[in-house]
Design a protein around this motif. Structure first.
Motif: not given
Length: 687
Positions: A520-526
Motif C-alpha cells: 500500500n501507500s504509506f502515510d508518515y503521519e499514521k
C-alpha cells in the motif's frame, strides 16, 4: 566283513562332519566335509540353519555364494537353505598331491550386509589306479652278475592320498629275483629288484617278471608292469651312484647355468665297460627336462629354464648312469630339488564387491562400503600380507584372514569433504617387502543438515511516504551450503500484526528471490515505522530447515527524520567518522560498527546548520531507535546546562527502563515528568 568295515567308516565320517560343524560354529566359521566325485545335488549341509538365517528372507536379501575358484562347485537351495554339490569335484585335479584339500566359500547377504565364511574339506576316494610310467621294461643282465646285485626300477604313481595311495609292491614268484623297497617320503618309494641267485644264460636266457603296485583303498586298486630280463655275458657290473636319492635346495630366481648338483657314479669294470654316461631316465617328465640340463660326461645338473616356486615347489629328477660296455648296464638315482621361495610377487588387492560407492553424510558407523580380498602367490613370510588405508580418514578395515570389509568409522560432512579417494595398500612381510595399491572412490551425498543463513541479521529500509503501491523496498538474501533441493531457499513473511492489521497488508515478499514490495501507500503521519520480526531462536520447521531475520521499515516525509517546518532536520546516521568538535551536531556510529551496534555518538550544537540551537522546538522527535540495536536514544533539553555541554540532552535506555520511567511519571510531579519524559520504543532485538 568288508561290509561292516565300510559301515564303520561311514559312521566315523558322519561323526567327523558333526564335530567340524560344532567346531566351525564355535569359531565363527562353518566347516563341512564332502567326498569327491559326488553327483550334482549331493547334500553338503544346511547353511541357513547353521548361520541362523530366516529361510523366508534368503531371496529378498540377495543370498549368494562366492568362491575363489572359477568353477561353481557348490550352490544353495534358497527354498530350504541346503548347500549342495553343483558340479562334480575331482580332488586330484583340484589339489593335486596335497595331503589335505579345502575349498573356501563366502556367504554374502544384503539388507543389512552380512559376510560369512564356509570351509569345505574335499575327502579323497579311491578313484585312481596305480600306474607305472611304462607297461613293459626290458633289461639285459650279465650272467656274471653276482647274487645281491640290485637293479633300480621306477616306482608307480597314484594321485590319491593317504590310505588310497600306493601301500606296497609285489613281485611275481620266481627263483632268481626278489623285491626290496626303500621308502623316501609318504608317497614315493624306490624299488629295487635284487638278484638272489646267479643267472645262467645257457639254462634260461629270458626271465619274465610281473611287478604289481597295490593301494590301500577299499576295495584296493592295483597296477602292473612286465619286466623282461635277458641274460647277457661279459659286462657284469653296472654303474653305482654314491646315493640312491639326493636332496638339494634351489632358489626360485636362480639364473641360467646355476649348478644344482654334481652326481657321481662308478663302475668297477675296465675299459669301455667302466666308462659312465649320465642321462635323464624315461620317468623324468618333459617339463623337468626343459628346466634342467645334465652334462653326460661330468654328471653336473644345471638350471636350464625359469624356475618358479609358484608353479612348482619341488621337482623329482630321475637319472641313470650307463656304462659303454658292449652290453651296457645302468645305475639309477633320484634327485629331489626343493624350490626356495623368494619374494618376487607383489600382493594383489581385489575389490570383490563395492556396495556403497555413494554414502549419505549421515551414514552410521560400521556401514559396509566394499569387500576386499588380498592374495600373494609367494609362501611363508612372503605370503603374509597386511592391508592398510591412510590415517585420519573416517573409514577403517575389518579383517578376517585375507578378506576385509571397508566400513565407515567417523563423522562425514559433505560440505567439508564431498568425496574420498581411499587408497588400499597391501604389503607383504618379505625382505625386502613388496606392496601394491588399489584406490576406491567414495562420494558423499548430501542430507539436509544445514539451515539457510541470511547475509545480514537485520535490514533497515527507508521509504518516502505516499509511495506507489508495489514499489520495491529491498531484497533479502539467504544461502544454504547443502546441494540440490536441500539448498533451495524460499522466503516467507512471519505472522504478526501492525496497528491491528496483518503484516502482509503492508508488505509482500517473493518466495523465490527475497524481493520485498510495499502493498500500500504509506502515510508518515499514521505510521512511521514497523518491524517484521523473526521467531524465537528455538523455533523449527519439521519439513525443512530455515533461517529467520528481522527488518525495520521507517517512514518519513522525504526519506529523513524531520521535525516541523523550520524545525530541526537530522539525517539518519551513517557509518562515518565521529567529529571531535563540540558544535558539530551529528549522530553517527563509530567506524566499523554494524547494524547491531549500540555505540552511537550524538553531538548537538549551533555549529551544524542542520541542527537548531536550543531551545529544541516542541515537534522535534524526542526519541528514536537505531535498527538492529536494543538501545533507545532519547533527546532532552536541560535548561540549566550550557549549549556546549555534552551528555545533558541524550540518554540510552532499553524497553524495560522506559516502562519504569512511565510508572514513575504517574507518581511524580509535572516538572519531574517533563525532565524524565520518554517515548516508548519498539525492541527489535528478539533474535
Amino acid at each position: 566283513m568288508a561290509f561292516f568295515r565300510r559301515c564303520r567308516r561311514l559312521i566315523l565320517q558322519a561323526l567327523f562332519v558333526t564335530v567340524f560343524h560344532l567346531l566351525g560354529l564355535a569359531v565363527g566359521q562353518i566347516r563341512y566335509s564332502v567326498r569327491e566325485e559326488l553327483n550334482h545335488g549331493a547334500y553338503v549341509g544346511n547353511v541357513a540353519n547353521d548361520l541362523g538365517l530366516d529361510l523366508r528372507q534368503l531371496a529378498s536379501r540377495g543370498f549368494r555364494i562366492t568362491s575363489e575358484n572359477r568353477k561353481q562347485y557348490f550352490d544353495v537351495n534358497l527354498g530350504n537353505g541346503i548347500l549342495f554339490v553343483n558340479e562334480k569335484i575331482d580332488r586330484e585335479a583340484l589339489c593335486e598331491l596335497r595331503a589335505t584339500c579345502f575349498l573356501n566359500l563366502g556367504v554374502v547377504i544384503g539388507n543389512p550386509v552380512e559376510v560369512h565364511n564356509i570351509e569345505i574339506e574335499i575327502i579323497d576316494i579311491n578313484d585312481n589306479t596305480p600306474r607305472f610310467p611304462r607297461n613293459d621294461y626290458y633289461w639285459e643282465i650279465s650272467e656274471s652278475a653276482v647274487p645281491g646285485a640290485r637293479f633300480p626300477l621306477e616306482s608307480a604313481q597314484d594321485p590319491d592320498v593317504g590310505t588310497n595311495s600306493i601301500q606296497t609292491y609285489k613281485l611275481s614268484t620266481n627263483d632268481h629275483f626278489t623285491l626290496d623297497l626303500k621308502t623316501f617320503n609318504e608317497n614315493s618309494k624306490l624299488i629295487e629288484i635284487v638278484l638272489k641267485k646267479a643267472l645262467d644264460r645257457e639254462q634260461k636266457a629270458l626271465h619274465q617278471l610281473i611287478l604289481t603296485a597295490v593301494d590301500g583303498g577299499s576295495p584296493a586298486r592295483s597296477g602292473t608292469a612286465q619286466i623282461s630280463v635277458r641274460v647277457m655275458d661279459t659286462n657284469d657290473n653296472s654303474p653305482v651312484f654314491d646315493k640312491s636319492t639326493y636332496k638339494v635346495s634351489l632358489l626360485e630366481n636362480a639364473s641360467l647355468g646355476t649348478m644344482v648338483i654334481k652326481l657321481n657314479a662308478t663302475d668297477p669294470d675296465e675299459g669301455s665297460n667302466g666308462e659312465v654316461v649320465y642321462s635323464f631316465s624315461s620317468y623324468t617328465p618333459e617339463k623337468v627336462r626343459q628346466l634342467f640340463h645334465i652334462n653326460p660326461n661330468t654328471g653336473e645338473i644345471r638350471v636350464n629354464g625359469s624356475v618358479d616356486y609358484e608353479e612348482a615347489s619341488s621337482y623329482e629328477i630321475y637319472i641313470q648312469a650307463t656304462d659303454k660296455g658292449p652290453v651296457s648296464m645302468a645305475g639309477h638315482c633320484k634327485v629331489l630339488v626343493d624350490i626356495i621361495d623368494v619374494n618376487d610377487n607383489a600382493p594383489e588387492v581385489v575389490v570383490t564387491s563395492l556396495y556403497t560407492p555413494v554414502l549419505p553424510e549421515n551414514a552410521q558407523a560400521e556401514t559396509i562400503i566394499a569387500l576386499v580380498s588380498v592374495t600373494d602367490n609367494d609362501s611363508g613370510l612372503n605370503k603374509q600380507v597386511s592391508l592398510k588405508i591412510p590415517p585420519n580418514l573416517p573409514f577403517k578395515l575389518n579383517s578376517y584372514k585375507n578378506s576385509y570389509t571397508l566400513v565407515t568409522d567417523g563423522h562425514l560432512d559433505r560440505e567439508r569433504v564431498p568425496s574420498y579417494n581411499i587408497t588400499l595398500t597391501a604389503t607383504d612381510a618379505g625382505t625386502p617387502s613388496l606392496s601394491s595399491q588399489k584406490t576406491i572412490q567414495v562420494d558423499i551425498s548430501d542430507v539436509n543438515d544445514n539451515a539457510p543463513q541470511f547475509e545480514k541479521s537485520s535490514y533497515a529500509v527507508y521509504v518516502t511516504e505516499n509511495n506507489t503501491p508495489g514499489v520495491s523496498l529491498c531484497t533479502v538474501k539467504a544461502y544454504d551450503p547443502d546441494t540440490k533441493e536441500n539448498s533451495f531457499v524460499s522466503y516467507t513473511l512471519l505472522g504478526g500484526e501492525i496497528q491491528g492489521l496483518s503484516v502482509t497488508s503492508y508488505i509482500s515478499i517473493k518466495s523465490d528471490n527475497g524481493d520485498i514490495y510495499a502493498m500500500n501507500s504509506f502515510d508518515y503521519e499514521k505510521l512511521r515505522e514497523f518491524q517484521p520480526k523473526q521467531p524465537n531462536p528455538d523455533w523449527r520447521y519439521s519439513a525443512s530447515m530455515r533461517a529467520g531475520m528481522q527488518s525495520a521499515v521507517h517512514l518519513d516525509e522525504s526519506g529523513v527524520l524531520r521535525g516541523g517546518p523550520g524545525g530541526p532536520e537530522q539525517q539518519w546516521p551513517t557509518v562515518s567518522s565521529a567529529t571531535l568538535e563540540p558544535e558539530a551536531g551529528e549522530v553517527s556510529p563509530p567506524v566499523g560498527a554494524g547494524v547491531n551496534s549500540n555505540s552511537w555518538t550524538f553531538k548537538y550544537g549551533p555549529g551544524n546548520p542542520k541542527q537548531p540551537v536550543p531551545p529544541i522546538p516542541p515537534d522535534f522527535p524526542d526519541n528514536f531507535i537505531i535498527p538492529g540495536s536494543p538501545a533507545i536514544i532519547s533527546i532532552r533539553q536541560d535548561q540549566q546546562a550550557s549549549q556546549g555541554s555534552k551528555g545533558n540532552f541524550i540518554t540510552f535506555g532499553k524497553k524495560e527502563e522506559t516502562k519504569k520511567r512511565k510508572k514513575k511519571k504517574k507518581q511524580g510531579s509535572k516538572n519531574q515528568e517533563k525532565k524524565e519524559k520518554g517515548n516508548s520504543a519498539t525492541d527489535n532485538s528478539d533474535q
